[in-house]
Design a protein around this motif. Structure first.
Motif, mmCIF file in Angstrom:
data_model
loop_
_atom_site.group_PDB
_atom_site.id
_atom_site.type_symbol
_atom_site.label_atom_id
_atom_site.label_comp_id
_atom_site.label_asym_id
_atom_site.label_seq_id
_atom_site.Cartn_x
_atom_site.Cartn_y
_atom_site.Cartn_z
ATOM 1 N N LEU A 182 0.787 -1.221 -0.056
ATOM 2 C CA LEU A 182 -0.080 0.097 -0.128
ATOM 3 C C LEU A 182 0.904 1.116 -0.087
ATOM 4 O O LEU A 182 0.521 2.181 -0.313
ATOM 5 N N TRP A 183 1.959 1.130 0.675
ATOM 6 C CA TRP A 183 2.964 2.269 0.750
ATOM 7 C C TRP A 183 3.488 2.560 -0.949
ATOM 8 O O TRP A 183 3.578 3.797 -1.192
ATOM 9 N N LEU A 184 3.905 1.566 -1.551
ATOM 10 C CA LEU A 184 4.373 1.490 -2.703
ATOM 11 C C LEU A 184 3.521 2.320 -3.891
ATOM 12 O O LEU A 184 3.562 3.017 -4.564
ATOM 13 N N GLU A 185 2.174 1.834 -3.485
ATOM 14 C CA GLU A 185 1.112 2.088 -4.654
ATOM 15 C C GLU A 185 0.638 3.640 -3.951
ATOM 16 O O GLU A 185 -0.503 4.141 -4.768
ATOM 17 N N GLU A 186 1.070 4.157 -3.041
ATOM 18 C CA GLU A 186 0.430 5.667 -2.453
ATOM 19 C C GLU A 186 -0.651 5.548 -1.676
ATOM 20 O O GLU A 186 -1.279 6.656 -1.452
ATOM 21 N N ALA A 187 -1.334 4.191 -1.757
ATOM 22 C CA ALA A 187 -2.682 4.605 -0.799
ATOM 23 C C ALA A 187 -2.631 4.935 0.466
ATOM 24 O O ALA A 187 -3.473 5.593 0.978
ATOM 25 N N LEU A 188 -1.327 4.604 1.114
ATOM 26 C CA LEU A 188 -1.142 4.937 2.645
ATOM 27 C C LEU A 188 -0.921 6.444 2.655
ATOM 28 O O LEU A 188 -1.465 7.158 3.509
ATOM 29 N N ALA A 189 -0.149 7.038 1.512
ATOM 30 C CA ALA A 189 0.026 8.413 1.572
ATOM 31 C C ALA A 189 -1.330 9.009 1.336
ATOM 32 O O ALA A 189 -1.658 10.233 1.871
ATOM 33 N N CYS A 190 -2.217 8.549 0.452
ATOM 34 C CA CYS A 190 -3.777 9.206 0.256
ATOM 35 C C CYS A 190 -4.380 9.226 1.568
ATOM 36 O O CYS A 190 -4.955 10.192 1.886
ATOM 37 N N PHE A 191 -4.619 8.200 2.235
ATOM 38 C CA PHE A 191 -5.379 7.974 3.219
ATOM 39 C C PHE A 191 -4.830 8.419 4.712
ATOM 40 O O PHE A 191 -5.624 8.723 5.486
ATOM 41 N N TRP A 192 -3.596 8.088 4.731
ATOM 42 C CA TRP A 192 -2.714 8.553 5.936
ATOM 43 C C TRP A 192 -1.491 9.484 5.406
ATOM 44 O O TRP A 192 -0.586 8.861 5.258
ATOM 45 N N PRO A 193 -1.725 10.827 5.269
ATOM 46 C CA PRO A 193 -0.599 11.450 4.698
ATOM 47 C C PRO A 193 0.677 11.671 5.436
ATOM 48 O O PRO A 193 1.759 11.767 4.717
ATOM 49 N N ARG A 194 0.679 11.135 6.790
ATOM 50 C CA ARG A 194 1.964 11.155 7.435
ATOM 51 C C ARG A 194 2.853 9.799 6.678
ATOM 52 O O ARG A 194 4.049 9.589 7.132
ATOM 53 N N TYR A 195 2.370 9.031 5.979
ATOM 54 C CA TYR A 195 3.168 7.777 5.498
ATOM 55 C C TYR A 195 3.380 8.029 3.956
ATOM 56 O O TYR A 195 2.925 7.437 2.974
ATOM 57 N N SER A 196 4.027 9.347 3.527
ATOM 58 C CA SER A 196 4.130 9.945 2.408
ATOM 59 C C SER A 196 5.044 8.960 1.661
ATOM 60 O O SER A 196 5.868 8.271 2.374
ATOM 61 N N ARG A 197 5.083 8.653 0.383
ATOM 62 C CA ARG A 197 6.092 7.825 -0.488
ATOM 63 C C ARG A 197 7.466 8.731 -0.489
ATOM 64 O O ARG A 197 7.888 9.062 -1.800
#
Length: 797
Positions: free
Chosen positions: A124-139
């Motif tokens: 999810l981090w690689l596909e940027e889903a984490l960054a979208c829903f949880w901005p603190r986990y930016s790519r």
């Protein structure tokens, strides 16, 4: 088409008698002939990147890109996580990315091995889903550092997949339900494929064993498809799995018997070609089955595909530690190097393990012009679908799936007060209208108990849709899924833990800002211990109420409507509710309708009320308060009030019915809890209260704890007594009969009414005598005395 079905439609029972050509249904390397070298290279880099991140999440708190030699200070003080399943999950995720990008597939991924969170979060981090829903986990470096360092620590992601995980629809804290959830997800989603990874340890559970049959209820015309992937890595937390001890012939015989086309993927040197071919074959089979059905030429008993993915447990971690195997054994299930912080040997092994993924080739360690420091290089993300909405972490079905129902006005379905009616039969007529209004979003799942639960009025507007039954397959309309489940009481405990897991998902979803509303799950309990008919003591268990009382108060709702009109009102309310676990307890047998539709509407909105028709002087200034909570026990309270009016006319009683159990708790304990002032207005501040309760008395005692002056309240309820006997004998056995209530009321009232004091002993003894006489009659005649359940008639004073 890549791959081919080599399993006979009806194989012999003994797999050893099957020819090898039939049993060998593995898709061989090279069958996906169109997989390109670019795709293979991108798959390799994607897998290396996510496996590196997953392993680092378990161990590292610093030096997350391995830019220097690891030290003890780089290792977390507490190592938590499950590595063993992660390489298989990331393999599946990588190949789903490839097939989605290639075919524009609409896919949802459901993960059975819930503790494989590191593998899924890294994807999810690689596909940027984490960054979208949880901005603190930016790519970038900062986001990656936070993901790795905070995993399984306060403030970070937990070690299992839950509602905080983008793309997730399943609480991963307990094994067994992923496959059932997957089948539910594709109903009425005709273009969706739910890919469900089932761990081989999970596959041993009862819920999963049953769920393998779920495809037999999936109509290929109106619903999507489930692609089960049995991830067979051979080991659980400390021993072999059952499936890990089965050879290919046994596995194929088993799942072919279930009705699947089985494809085994286990060519480790060529695993990417093997799995790519298998997935293309499986999707081709799904398309073939759906196309035939949607062309009005349905395949009889369609055999849906499934994959068995055999990989080593903990694949790519260190092979041996202290002379014992790690990779390919149970020792890789959780933390393969548990002493990495304190052991120089294990620290060095961790260094070598992480370095084997060559992170310097996967991430931008030092930013240059146009690059983001810590971000994955383009070759790593090349396999990810370009359109965000197609990526697994962005699927709208995972977080905006709730569709409100159009709930009709229930009042026209109401019954005139004073008549008798079955709560469930009345509700069945109402549900027929619900189905007409919500033909593609509302379905019932009650294939066996529907008629005995007296909901069969729905057959006036719909039909069964059991795909493997010649009489009901390929029919429009279906009794397949329905937010209220309708189980017999003795069996509802089977779904207890599933209900608890769903409640955990709802709780976390409610606390996650980007999650939308979630549909309430509604349970109907209809076959009660009080009217057990042919069922004996072994079938009686009202403990499901207690299970809901243990949930977070903002989630749980427990309703015990006393008659058909109140049940109608409650069902209509629950069908329109969201984010709750609702339990409705009633009777499928005909009982007195106490309240008119208008009265029932007001009663249910308030949760409880004084029933003036059964009280003396309309309930003013009572000597005792009689409370009924539940259909049958409320009838006994009304019958007790009528008996008391006849035998002890001087006794003043107030009759109260509680339909919303949660109002009883002290203020602040539940959103529905009454204020102390409203509680006293119903039950008086100081008079004796006799509660006749449908379930275990301890449940009401727990709710009342914290209310002032509760020592005046006595509670009667189910006492684990009774066998196959008459309905009224069940009341007598459990001391909730009209005689038990009446005797308790007389003894309570004598302390507040001198006129009662002089006759209390005589009348209480007489009432007890009546109970013994009825018990004797039942034992001799084998039935209840005539008129036992006639609607009580109240004589005027």
């Amino acid at each position: 088409m890549p791959g081919q079905l080599l399993v006979q439609p009806n194989p012999p029972a003994d797999p050893s008698h099957l020819p090898d050509s039939v049993l060998d249904c593995r898709v061989r390397a090279g069958t996906a002939s169109d997989i390109t070298s670019t795709e293979l290279a991108s798959l390799d880099k994607f897998k290396r990147a996510v496996n590196y991140i997953a392993a680092a999440m378990i161990f590292l708190k610093d030096n997350v890109l391995l830019e220097r030699k690891l030290t003890s200070d780089d290792i977390k003080p507490r190592l938590l996580g499950h590595w063993g399943t992660c390489p298989g999950l990331t393999l599946v995720y990588a190949h789903l990315n490839r097939i989605i990008k290639k075919t524009d597939l609409d896919a949802l991924l459901v993960i059975g091995p819930g503790h494989g969170a590191p593998g899924i979060l890294s994807c999810l981090w690689l596909e940027e889903a984490l960054a979208c829903f949880w901005p603190r986990y930016s790519r970038d470096r900062a986001g990656l550092t936070r993901l790795i360092a905070k995993f399984s620590t306060p403030g970070g992601f937990p070690s299992h997949i839950n509602a905080e995980t983008p793309g997730c629809i399943h609480e991963g804290g307990e094994l067994g339900y992923a496959l059932s959830v997957s089948f539910g997800a594709v109903m009425d989603n005709p273009y969706l494929v739910a890919v469900c990874v089932v761990g081989d340890g999970e596959a041993e559970t009862g819920p999963t064993a049953t769920a393998w049959h779920g495809f037999k209820y999936i109509d290929p015309v109106e619903s999507g498809a489930v692609l089960p992937i049995l991830h067979l890595n051979g080991f659980k937390i400390s021993e072999r799995t059952i499936f890990g001890c089965m050879d290919d012939k046994e596995l194929i015989a088993l799942f072919s018997g279930y009705g699947y086309q089985v494809c085994i993927v286990d060519d480790l040197p060529n695993i990417d070609k093997d799995l790519a071919g298998a997935m293309e074959w499986a999707l081709g089979e799904i398309s073939r089955i759906q196309h035939a059905a949607r062309s009005k030429k349905p395949i009889v008993k369609p055999r849906w595909p499934m994959l068995i993915l055999r990989t080593p447990k903990g694949w790519s971690c260190p092979k041996v530690l202290h002379g014992e195997f790690i990779e390919g054994s149970f020792r890789s299930h959780q933390v393969p190097l548990p002493e990495a912080k304190t052991s120089e040997e294990e620290l060095q092994m961790l260094q070598d393990w992480l370095a084997s993924y060559r992170p310097e080739e996967l991430f931008t360690v030092h930013s240059t012009q146009g690059e983001t420091e810590g971000a994955p290089i383009s070759d790593v993300t090349g396999i990810i679908p370009v359109a965000r909405e197609k990526r697994l972490g962005f699927r709208k079905e995972a977080y905006v799936a709730f569709q409100p129902l159009s709930v009709p006005d229930w009042m026209p379905f109401g019954i005139e007060s004073g008549r008798e009616a079955s709560c469930m039969k009345t509700v069945g007529s109402f549900l027929s209208e619900v189905i007409k209004r919500n033909s593609t979003t509302f379905r019932i799942f009650s294939p066996d108990e529907l008629v005995s639960n007296k909901l069969d009025a729905v057959f006036d507007v719909t039909a069964r849709n059991f795909q493997w039954d010649v009489t009901s397959r390929a029919r429009e309309g279906a009794l397949l899924k329905f937010s209220p489940n309708t189980p017999v009481r003795a069996f509802i405990g089977i779904v207890h833990t599933m209900m608890v897991q769903y409640s955990k998902f709802v709780k976390m979803a409610h606390e996650t800002e980007w999650r939308h509303d979630i549909g309430s799950v509604n349970f109907l309990e209809t076959s009660t211990w009080a009217r057990q008919e042919h069922n004996g003591f072994s079938h009686q268990n009202p403990s499901f109420i207690g299970a809901l009382l243990d949930l977070k108060p903002k989630l749980a709702r427990v309703y015990l409507p006393p008659d058909a009109n109140c049940f109608l009102s409650t069902v209509a309310h629950c069908l329109g509710a969201k984010n709750y676990i609702n339990l409705m307890v009633g009777s499928k047998q005909s009982t007195t309708v106490w309240l008119s539709p208008e009265e029932a509407n007001r009663h249910c909105k308030s949760g409880a009320s004084v029933w003036k028709f059964a009280s003396t002087e309309e309930g003013v200034n009572p000597d005792a308060v009689l409370v009924g909570i539940g259909t049958e026990v409320t009838f006994e309270v009304i019958a007790a009030a009528a008996l008391l009016r006849k035998l002890v006319p001087a006794l003043r009683v107030r009759v109260v019915n509680v339909t919303d159990l949660m109002i009883l708790g002290p203020p602040g304990s539940h959103p529905h809890a009454l204020s102390d002032e409203n509680f006293d207005s119903l039950f008086t501040p100081d008079r004796p209260v006799i509660v006749n309760y449908h379930s275990y008395p301890v449940e009401v005692k727990g709710l009342l704890y914290g209310r002032p002056n509760i020592e005046r309240i006595s509670i009667r309820g189910y006492q684990e007594e009774g066998t196959t006997t008459s309905p009224f004998d069940m009341m007598l056995c459990n001391e909730v009969s009209r005689y038990d209530v009446a005797a308790a009321a007389i003894r309570a009232g004598e302390f507040h009414n001198p006129k009662v004091t002089t006759v209390a002993h005589e009348m209480a003894s007489y009432v007890t005598h009546l109970a013994k006489m009825d018990k004797k009659y039942i034992c001799h005649e084998g039935r209840d005395p005539d008129g036992t359940f006639d609607t009580p008639v109240f004589e005027k004073k």
